[in-house]
Design a protein around this motif. Structure first.
Motif, mmCIF file in Angstrom:
data_model
loop_
_atom_site.group_PDB
_atom_site.id
_atom_site.type_symbol
_atom_site.label_atom_id
_atom_site.label_comp_id
_atom_site.label_asym_id
_atom_site.label_seq_id
_atom_site.Cartn_x
_atom_site.Cartn_y
_atom_site.Cartn_z
ATOM 1 N N MET A 259 0.821 -1.208 0.000
ATOM 2 C CA MET A 259 0.000 0.000 0.000
ATOM 3 C C MET A 259 0.860 1.266 0.000
ATOM 4 N N ARG A 260 1.947 1.220 0.772
ATOM 5 C CA ARG A 260 2.855 2.380 0.810
ATOM 6 C C ARG A 260 3.547 2.577 -0.536
ATOM 7 N N GLU A 261 3.968 1.466 -1.143
ATOM 8 C CA GLU A 261 4.673 1.570 -2.418
ATOM 9 C C GLU A 261 3.770 2.135 -3.511
ATOM 10 N N VAL A 262 2.525 1.704 -3.532
ATOM 11 C CA VAL A 262 1.590 2.204 -4.539
ATOM 12 C C VAL A 262 1.355 3.699 -4.348
ATOM 13 N N ARG A 263 1.166 4.117 -3.113
ATOM 14 C CA ARG A 263 0.925 5.543 -2.860
ATOM 15 C C ARG A 263 2.164 6.368 -3.199
ATOM 16 N N THR A 264 3.344 5.830 -2.942
ATOM 17 C CA THR A 264 4.574 6.533 -3.301
ATOM 18 C C THR A 264 4.652 6.750 -4.810
ATOM 19 N N VAL A 265 4.323 5.714 -5.566
ATOM 20 C CA VAL A 265 4.372 5.798 -7.030
ATOM 21 C C VAL A 265 3.381 6.836 -7.551
ATOM 22 N N VAL A 266 2.170 6.821 -7.035
ATOM 23 C CA VAL A 266 1.138 7.715 -7.570
ATOM 24 C C VAL A 266 1.391 9.167 -7.142
ATOM 25 N N TYR A 267 1.867 9.381 -5.912
ATOM 26 C CA TYR A 267 2.196 10.747 -5.483
ATOM 27 C C TYR A 267 3.386 11.288 -6.281
ATOM 28 N N SER A 268 4.380 10.436 -6.537
ATOM 29 C CA SER A 268 5.550 10.864 -7.310
ATOM 30 C C SER A 268 5.139 11.251 -8.726
ATOM 31 N N VAL A 290 -7.576 17.893 2.799
ATOM 32 C CA VAL A 290 -6.272 18.555 2.868
ATOM 33 C C VAL A 290 -5.436 17.949 3.993
ATOM 34 N N ASP A 291 -6.061 17.694 5.123
ATOM 35 C CA ASP A 291 -5.327 17.102 6.259
ATOM 36 C C ASP A 291 -4.764 15.734 5.904
ATOM 37 N N PHE A 292 -5.534 14.952 5.151
ATOM 38 C CA PHE A 292 -5.071 13.615 4.765
ATOM 39 C C PHE A 292 -3.827 13.714 3.890
ATOM 40 N N ILE A 293 -3.872 14.582 2.870
ATOM 41 C CA ILE A 293 -2.719 14.747 1.982
ATOM 42 C C ILE A 293 -1.521 15.275 2.751
ATOM 43 N N ASP A 294 -1.769 16.221 3.667
ATOM 44 C CA ASP A 294 -0.681 16.790 4.466
ATOM 45 C C ASP A 294 0.014 15.706 5.292
ATOM 46 N N GLN A 295 -0.767 14.844 5.930
ATOM 47 C CA GLN A 295 -0.198 13.765 6.735
ATOM 48 C C GLN A 295 0.530 12.738 5.870
ATOM 49 N N GLU A 296 -0.089 12.399 4.728
ATOM 50 C CA GLU A 296 0.522 11.427 3.836
ATOM 51 C C GLU A 296 1.877 11.927 3.325
ATOM 52 N N LEU A 297 1.904 13.140 2.799
ATOM 53 C CA LEU A 297 3.144 13.680 2.248
ATOM 54 C C LEU A 297 4.215 13.821 3.319
ATOM 55 N N SER A 298 3.828 14.255 4.509
ATOM 56 C CA SER A 298 4.790 14.410 5.604
ATOM 57 C C SER A 298 5.458 13.079 5.928
ATOM 58 N N ARG A 299 4.651 12.022 5.946
ATOM 59 C CA ARG A 299 5.180 10.691 6.261
ATOM 60 C C ARG A 299 6.158 10.211 5.198
ATOM 61 N N PHE A 300 5.797 10.404 3.929
ATOM 62 C CA PHE A 300 6.656 9.914 2.851
ATOM 63 C C PHE A 300 7.908 10.774 2.677
ATOM 64 N N ILE A 301 7.789 12.065 2.920
ATOM 65 C CA ILE A 301 8.963 12.952 2.842
ATOM 66 C C ILE A 301 9.962 12.574 3.923
ATOM 67 N N ALA A 303 10.384 9.751 5.288
ATOM 68 C CA ALA A 303 10.967 8.435 4.990
ATOM 69 C C ALA A 303 11.882 8.470 3.767
ATOM 70 N N GLY A 304 11.995 9.638 3.124
ATOM 71 C CA GLY A 304 12.843 9.765 1.947
ATOM 72 C C GLY A 304 12.233 9.191 0.680
ATOM 73 N N LYS A 305 10.915 8.957 0.688
ATOM 74 C CA LYS A 305 10.230 8.373 -0.470
ATOM 75 C C LYS A 305 9.851 9.426 -1.510
ATOM 76 N N LEU A 306 9.600 10.662 -1.053
ATOM 77 C CA LEU A 306 9.211 11.739 -1.959
ATOM 78 C C LEU A 306 10.221 12.872 -1.864
ATOM 79 N N HIS A 307 10.601 13.420 -3.016
ATOM 80 C CA HIS A 307 11.557 14.526 -3.061
ATOM 81 C C HIS A 307 10.790 15.843 -3.196
ATOM 82 N N CYS A 308 10.287 16.313 -2.104
ATOM 83 C CA CYS A 308 9.561 17.579 -2.078
ATOM 84 C C CYS A 308 9.537 18.093 -0.648
#
Length: 352
Positions: A259-268, A290-301, A303-308
């Protein structure tokens, strides 16, 4: 859900898929056998008599068949240890490489049934060594499916996707799961491992996949909405796919990871189109808060999964994709420092 219809008893029927309840019903039916019961003792006695008769009066082929019949009976009554012993004994009575390969496949079926991945790994290696002695293409193609299932079950999704894709046009391994399940696994593993161009060529436009895709609930929407950047529809299909993955005996242990990998791919993929985008616009695109996206992006950033990075005050997400040349330069410096440290340690040892 197209759950794996793997049975310990050799060859299942062709394309009829088993529902999860049917699958576990069959497992329970096998477990009802008592290997010490009088009926089983009588049956084993008959099999031993056939083995003795074959060894005394018949040829090598008949001896092989008699020993194999006993091994398959142990598989049928779910006596794993005796089944493995008898399969090894049968191998000793077998000359043909093809027949030895079939014994390996029986062992692999038994190992997958009990989720004994150490036994699976050993027998896949054994099969590859047998192929060096000979072996037909049909059995080699079957082995790709077994190995792909093993790779997927041990979280090597990249290799699993490659093996499944190679098996689509030559699939005959109905004894472990139907063709629809192969497509299910192929799409799931490919979507998190292939780049966009390769996914288009090998999966989205593949005729073999297109003929089956619509038969599997949510899978067509899951794949096509991701590729066509329809993120709201993707999240809707994603929820349906999650329920199916939970029912799969090989994917369920990796549910959270997948589930994490799929979300990483789609957000990227979404962020790749922007230098900066508001959190509100991104939330609207995915059909979430907005809160959901904020929490999701914070978690992946983190963890080094998203470059933003998120500008919380302005409510903006700013991408900061790493430069490939700079990354290679930093890796070279790091490896160089490591090599110098090793040389220094070696020189001190030599001086002593």
């Amino acid at each position: 859900m197209y759950s794996s219809s793997l049975l310990p008893l050799s060859v299942a029927s062709s394309s009829a898929s088993l529902l999860p309840n049917d699958f576990f019903t069959r497992i329970s039916q096998f477990m009802l056998f008592d290997s010490s019961s009088a009926d089983n003792e009588e049956e084993l006695k008959k099999l031993d008599e056939k083995i003795a008769y074959a060894e005394e009066n018949l040829g090598e082929s008949e001896v092989h068949e008699a020993h194999l019949a006993k091994a398959l009976y142990f598989i049928r009554i779910s006596d794993k240890e005796k089944a493995l012993e008898q399969l090894l004994l049968t191998e000793g009575k077998t000359i043909s490489v093809s027949q030895k390969m079939d014994l390996v496949f029986y062992t692999l079926q038994l190992a997958f049934f009990y989720m004994d991945f150490d036994l699976v790994s050993k027998n896949i290696d054994k099969a590859k060594k047998l192929f060096e002695e000979g072996g037909d293409w049909e059995r080699k193609n079957r082995l790709k499916v077994y190995e792909g299932l093993y790779c997927m079950a041990t979280r090597n999704f990249n290799k699993a996707a490659s093996l499944f894709l190679d098996s689509i046009s030559t699939f005959t391994t109905y004894e472990i799961f139907p063709y629809e399940t192969l497509i299910f696994y192929t799409v799931l593993t490919s979507i998190i491992t292939l780049d966009r161009v390769s996914l288009k060529q090998k999966v989205v436009d593949a005729p073999e996949i297109l003929t089956v895709l619509g038969k599997i609930p949510f899978l067509s929407e899951f794949l096509n909405s991701w590729y066509e950047c329809q993120y709201k529809a993707f999240f809707s299909a994603f929820a349906g796919m999650a329920e199916q993955i939970k029912l799969d005996r090989y994917l369920y242990p990796h549910f959270r990871f997948y589930m994490r990998e799929v979300r990483t791919v789609v957000y990227s993929q979404f962020l790749e189109s922007y230098k900066s985008v508001t959190v509100e616009a991104m939330a609207k695109a995915f059909g979430v808060s907005v809160d959901f996206i904020d929490q999701e992006l914070s978690r992946f950033i983190a963890a080094g999964k998203l470059h933003c990075k998120i500008d919380k005050v302005a409510g903006v997400v700013e991408t900061n994709r790493p430069d490939a040349k700079n990354t290679l330069y930093q890796a070279t410096i790091k490896q160089g420092d490591f090599l110098l440290n090793r040389i220094q340690k070696l020189s001190r040892v030599i001086d002593l």
